[in-house]
Design a protein around this motif. Sequence first.
Motif, PDB file in Angstrom:
ATOM      1  N   GLY A  82       0.793  -1.217   0.000  1.00  0.00           N
ATOM      2  CA  GLY A  82       0.000   0.000   0.000  1.00  0.00           C
ATOM      3  C   GLY A  82       0.829   1.272   0.000  1.00  0.00           C
ATOM      4  O   GLY A  82       0.254   2.366  -0.013  1.00  0.00           O
ATOM      5  N   SER A  83       2.156   1.127   0.010  1.00  0.00           N
ATOM      6  CA  SER A  83       3.019   2.315  -0.011  1.00  0.00           C
ATOM      7  C   SER A  83       3.528   2.555  -1.425  1.00  0.00           C
ATOM      8  O   SER A  83       3.967   1.632  -2.108  1.00  0.00           O
ATOM      9  CB  SER A  83       4.207   2.120   0.933  1.00  0.00           C
ATOM     10  OG  SER A  83       5.117   3.178   0.805  1.00  0.00           O
ATOM     11  N   SER A  84       3.454   3.804  -1.868  1.00  0.00           N
ATOM     12  CA  SER A  84       3.902   4.145  -3.223  1.00  0.00           C
ATOM     13  C   SER A  84       5.373   4.557  -3.262  1.00  0.00           C
ATOM     14  O   SER A  84       5.921   4.810  -4.332  1.00  0.00           O
ATOM     15  CB  SER A  84       3.049   5.283  -3.788  1.00  0.00           C
ATOM     16  OG  SER A  84       3.143   6.439  -2.973  1.00  0.00           O
ATOM     17  N   SER A  85       6.010   4.645  -2.108  1.00  0.00           N
ATOM     18  CA  SER A  85       7.404   5.060  -2.052  1.00  0.00           C
ATOM     19  C   SER A  85       8.231   4.035  -1.289  1.00  0.00           C
ATOM     20  O   SER A  85       7.695   3.153  -0.608  1.00  0.00           O
ATOM     21  CB  SER A  85       7.525   6.441  -1.390  1.00  0.00           C
ATOM     22  OG  SER A  85       7.044   6.393  -0.057  1.00  0.00           O
ATOM     23  N   VAL A  86       9.526   4.169  -1.405  1.00  0.00           N
ATOM     24  CA  VAL A  86      10.435   3.265  -0.711  1.00  0.00           C
ATOM     25  C   VAL A  86      10.428   3.569   0.784  1.00  0.00           C
ATOM     26  O   VAL A  86      10.497   4.728   1.200  1.00  0.00           O
ATOM     27  CB  VAL A  86      11.870   3.415  -1.272  1.00  0.00           C
ATOM     28  CG1 VAL A  86      12.842   2.541  -0.494  1.00  0.00           C
ATOM     29  CG2 VAL A  86      11.899   3.040  -2.747  1.00  0.00           C
ATOM     30  N   LEU A  87      10.338   2.531   1.602  1.00  0.00           N
ATOM     31  CA  LEU A  87      10.316   2.702   3.048  1.00  0.00           C
ATOM     32  C   LEU A  87      11.699   2.608   3.672  1.00  0.00           C
ATOM     33  O   LEU A  87      11.950   3.169   4.735  1.00  0.00           O
ATOM     34  CB  LEU A  87       9.413   1.636   3.680  1.00  0.00           C
ATOM     35  CG  LEU A  87       7.953   1.613   3.196  1.00  0.00           C
ATOM     36  CD1 LEU A  87       7.208   0.483   3.873  1.00  0.00           C
ATOM     37  CD2 LEU A  87       7.282   2.948   3.479  1.00  0.00           C
ATOM     38  N   ARG A  88      12.586   1.877   2.990  1.00  0.00           N
ATOM     39  CA  ARG A  88      13.925   1.702   3.540  1.00  0.00           C
ATOM     40  C   ARG A  88      14.888   1.358   2.405  1.00  0.00           C
ATOM     41  O   ARG A  88      14.530   0.664   1.460  1.00  0.00           O
ATOM     42  CB  ARG A  88      13.932   0.577   4.582  1.00  0.00           C
ATOM     43  CG  ARG A  88      15.315   0.188   5.077  1.00  0.00           C
ATOM     44  CD  ARG A  88      15.246  -0.783   6.221  1.00  0.00           C
ATOM     45  NE  ARG A  88      16.590  -1.273   6.570  1.00  0.00           N
ATOM     46  CZ  ARG A  88      16.891  -1.830   7.733  1.00  0.00           C
ATOM     47  NH1 ARG A  88      15.958  -1.956   8.669  1.00  0.00           N
ATOM     48  NH2 ARG A  88      18.114  -2.275   7.964  1.00  0.00           N
ATOM     49  N   ARG A  89      16.111   1.886   2.514  1.00  0.00           N
ATOM     50  CA  ARG A  89      17.162   1.559   1.556  1.00  0.00           C
ATOM     51  C   ARG A  89      18.404   1.099   2.308  1.00  0.00           C
ATOM     52  O   ARG A  89      18.826   1.739   3.266  1.00  0.00           O
ATOM     53  CB  ARG A  89      17.512   2.769   0.676  1.00  0.00           C
ATOM     54  CG  ARG A  89      16.466   3.126  -0.358  1.00  0.00           C
ATOM     55  CD  ARG A  89      16.981   4.235  -1.280  1.00  0.00           C
ATOM     56  NE  ARG A  89      16.062   4.504  -2.372  1.00  0.00           N
ATOM     57  CZ  ARG A  89      15.083   5.388  -2.344  1.00  0.00           C
ATOM     58  NH1 ARG A  89      14.879   6.081  -1.234  1.00  0.00           N
ATOM     59  NH2 ARG A  89      14.304   5.573  -3.385  1.00  0.00           N
ATOM     60  N   ASP A  90      18.997  -0.001   1.838  1.00  0.00           N
ATOM     61  CA  ASP A  90      20.236  -0.513   2.412  1.00  0.00           C
ATOM     62  C   ASP A  90      21.258  -0.685   1.294  1.00  0.00           C
ATOM     63  O   ASP A  90      20.923  -1.076   0.175  1.00  0.00           O
ATOM     64  CB  ASP A  90      20.003  -1.867   3.095  1.00  0.00           C
ATOM     65  CG  ASP A  90      19.093  -1.751   4.290  1.00  0.00           C
ATOM     66  OD1 ASP A  90      19.498  -1.138   5.288  1.00  0.00           O
ATOM     67  OD2 ASP A  90      17.958  -2.272   4.225  1.00  0.00           O
ATOM     68  N   VAL A  91      22.518  -0.391   1.635  1.00  0.00           N
ATOM     69  CA  VAL A  91      23.587  -0.586   0.659  1.00  0.00           C
ATOM     70  C   VAL A  91      23.829  -2.079   0.492  1.00  0.00           C
ATOM     71  O   VAL A  91      24.148  -2.783   1.455  1.00  0.00           O
ATOM     72  CB  VAL A  91      24.888   0.115   1.109  1.00  0.00           C
ATOM     73  CG1 VAL A  91      26.004  -0.152   0.107  1.00  0.00           C
ATOM     74  CG2 VAL A  91      24.653   1.606   1.265  1.00  0.00           C
ATOM     75  N   GLU A  92      23.657  -2.562  -0.717  1.00  0.00           N
ATOM     76  CA  GLU A  92      23.850  -3.979  -1.009  1.00  0.00           C
ATOM     77  C   GLU A  92      25.293  -4.272  -1.413  1.00  0.00           C
ATOM     78  O   GLU A  92      25.881  -5.273  -1.011  1.00  0.00           O
ATOM     79  CB  GLU A  92      22.902  -4.408  -2.139  1.00  0.00           C
ATOM     80  CG  GLU A  92      22.869  -5.902  -2.393  1.00  0.00           C
ATOM     81  CD  GLU A  92      21.785  -6.271  -3.390  1.00  0.00           C
ATOM     82  OE1 GLU A  92      21.072  -7.263  -3.155  1.00  0.00           O
ATOM     83  OE2 GLU A  92      21.660  -5.565  -4.410  1.00  0.00           O
ATOM     84  N   SER A  93      25.890  -3.367  -2.194  1.00  0.00           N
ATOM     85  CA  SER A  93      27.283  -3.548  -2.603  1.00  0.00           C
ATOM     86  C   SER A  93      27.859  -2.214  -3.062  1.00  0.00           C
ATOM     87  O   SER A  93      27.128  -1.333  -3.509  1.00  0.00           O
ATOM     88  CB  SER A  93      27.398  -4.577  -3.728  1.00  0.00           C
ATOM     89  OG  SER A  93      26.744  -4.118  -4.899  1.00  0.00           O
ATOM     90  N   ILE A  94      29.173  -2.084  -2.920  1.00  0.00           N
ATOM     91  CA  ILE A  94      29.901  -0.923  -3.430  1.00  0.00           C
ATOM     92  C   ILE A  94      31.096  -1.452  -4.215  1.00  0.00           C
ATOM     93  O   ILE A  94      31.977  -2.107  -3.647  1.00  0.00           O
ATOM     94  CB  ILE A  94      30.388   0.006  -2.296  1.00  0.00           C
ATOM     95  CG1 ILE A  94      29.196   0.582  -1.518  1.00  0.00           C
ATOM     96  CG2 ILE A  94      31.228   1.136  -2.853  1.00  0.00           C
ATOM     97  CD1 ILE A  94      29.598   1.475  -0.362  1.00  0.00           C
TER      98      ILE A  94
END
Length: 225
Positions: A82-94
């Motif tokens: 039900g959310s149209s935006s991202v709730l959380r972002r995590d760095v997966e790789s650099i």
Amino acid sequence: MSTPATTTASLETHLEFDAKNIRRAVLGGVLLAPESAPLITTLVAASGQIKIPDVYESVGRLSDEGVSFTLDRSMQEVRGWGSSSVLRRDVESIDTDMSFGMLETKRKAYEVYHGLDLSGVQMSAAGEWKFTQPSQPVTKYWRAVALGADGQGASRFYMARVFGRVSLSENEDEQWNNSDDAPKMFGVTLAADEDDEAGGPYSEYLFGPGALAAAQRMGITVASA
């Protein structure tokens, strides 16, 4: 909880532009060492000099494109029902690497371009030096430092990026011809890996008398002596 101070001023005042903070690397290069070499943790020496362990060897003069760095950051996103935006972002790789072209025909350039250790290969008494590219070479790792400089004397400003562990990931085509703008050159890309001793893929440095003098303008606090 105290209320933060507020300044009323012109746009120019708020933006705090300072052309003196614009830098160019007018001179620089890359030095490599075996992965067993001491990890560089400081580059500062007295009188604006640079200290680097002797085991680090210059790859020689680079092309006028200098050194190019890439930084590819991959993010993992969490979205809710039900959310149209991202709730959380995590760095997966650099993933990061550096690319440069070596102009000098020297052993270190051949080592980097072919991913080999050629220190034990001697030239014959007749004047012949040769090696064979293995069909399945073992990945060779180096420690690396890329250095750039701007300004002179008391305004000398150094920038550096130190990598704890890099390996050859890509070769540019090598050309042999007499064109004025296409000398024999060894173009490579070195990819950085995680290094446990360094705590990350690379460390960034600004130093030199010019950097110290410009610290306040750059928004960097200088520690007490």
